[in-house]
Each structure stands twice: as C-alpha cells, then as structure tokens.
Design a protein around this motif. Structure first.
Motif, PDB file in Angstrom:
ATOM      1  N   TYR A   1       0.531  -1.324  -0.155  1.00  0.00           N
ATOM      2  CA  TYR A   1       0.381   0.196   0.260  1.00  0.00           C
ATOM      3  C   TYR A   1       1.097   1.317  -0.372  1.00  0.00           C
ATOM      4  N   LEU A   2       0.537   1.753  -0.729  1.00  0.00           N
ATOM      5  CA  LEU A   2       1.556   3.648  -0.596  1.00  0.00           C
ATOM      6  C   LEU A   2      -0.134   4.658  -0.574  1.00  0.00           C
ATOM      7  N   GLN A   3       0.071   4.908   0.637  1.00  0.00           N
ATOM      8  CA  GLN A   3      -0.794   6.311   1.680  1.00  0.00           C
ATOM      9  C   GLN A   3       0.521   7.230   1.251  1.00  0.00           C
ATOM     10  N   ILE A   4      -0.725   8.178  -0.166  1.00  0.00           N
ATOM     11  CA  ILE A   4       0.139   9.915  -0.157  1.00  0.00           C
ATOM     12  C   ILE A   4      -0.799  10.849   0.338  1.00  0.00           C
ATOM     13  N   ASP A   5      -0.091  11.943   1.605  1.00  0.00           N
ATOM     14  CA  ASP A   5      -1.019  12.869   2.073  1.00  0.00           C
ATOM     15  C   ASP A   5      -0.810  14.065   0.754  1.00  0.00           C
ATOM     16  N   ALA A   6      -1.594  15.300   1.373  1.00  0.00           N
ATOM     17  CA  ALA A   6      -1.009  16.328   0.927  1.00  0.00           C
ATOM     18  C   ALA A   6      -1.195  16.749  -0.377  1.00  0.00           C
ATOM     19  N   LEU A   7      -1.439  15.885  -1.246  1.00  0.00           N
ATOM     20  CA  LEU A   7      -1.774  15.443  -2.579  1.00  0.00           C
ATOM     21  C   LEU A   7      -1.832  16.951  -3.244  1.00  0.00           C
ATOM     22  N   THR A   8      -0.825  17.526  -4.617  1.00  0.00           N
ATOM     23  CA  THR A   8      -1.188  18.823  -5.232  1.00  0.00           C
ATOM     24  C   THR A   8      -1.173  18.239  -6.575  1.00  0.00           C
TER      25      THR A   8
END
Length: 119
Positions: free
Chosen positions: A80-87
C-alpha cells in the motif's frame, strides 16, 4: 509468473489523500521488493517509493518524503502507498513494479493507475 495488480487512484482534490494498492503474486521467494513509480505527461518516469518484503526496508523519493507511507501486508502479499497533502504536481500514472534495475527499469509492471489532483 509474477503478476502485479493495482487498485486505487482516481480524481482527488488538492490537499486530499489517496491510497494505492498493489497485489503481488507468483513470486518464488519470500524476499522481494515492490516499488512505485509515476509518470506525468511529458515527463520521465520517476521512482516514488519502495519496500522490501523481507526486512521491511523502505525508500522514499524526495517528492514523497514526509507525506507518503508505504507498507507491506504479508498476509495479503499487498503493498500500500498512502500519499497525503496531494498537489496537482502529483498528477500522473502510477505503476507498481518488481525486479527493479538500472533505476527506473523493472522486470514486472502493474497495469498503471491514473491519479489526477485538481486544484
């Protein structure tokens, strides 16, 4: 035969989060690494993150550090790859890969997931 099946992705608003999944099968060894790459339109493919199934060692590209988390569920053979604060700069096709060599080449690739971040 090694197979990598991705899920997740889609359209997200800037500031939001996303979790990408990569289900792996067909490995003959319990010790392998899964990497995530991405490729934005007109740009080269770049590594995002990587994790080893054996010792759980991880790698994050500078663009992912501090806002991404990669994890390995051994019971499900899924990364799993969680990415936060996407732009909007995160907009790209994301691929998981195994058997990575020469930086951005790999023996096995998933089908790719479109991630689009709206401003």
């Amino acid at each position: 035969e090694v197979q990598l099946v991705e899920s997740g992705g889609g359209l997200v608003q800037a500031g939001g989060s996303l979790r990408l999944s990569c289900a792996a099968s067909g490995f003959t060894s319990d010790d392998y690494a899964i990497a995530w790459f991405r490729q934005a339109p007109g740009k080269d493919r770049e590594a995002v993150s990587c994790i080893a199934s054996g010792d759980g060692g991880t790698y994050y590209a500078d663009s992912a550090k501090g806002r991404s988390t990669i994890t390995f569920d051994n019971a499900k053979n899924t990364v799993y790859l969680q990415i936060d604060a996407l732009t909007p700069e995160d907009t790209a096709v994301y691929y998981c890969a195994a058997g990575v060599y020469a930086g951005s080449r790999a023996d096995y690739w998933g089908q790719g997931l479109q991630v689009s971040v709206s401003s």
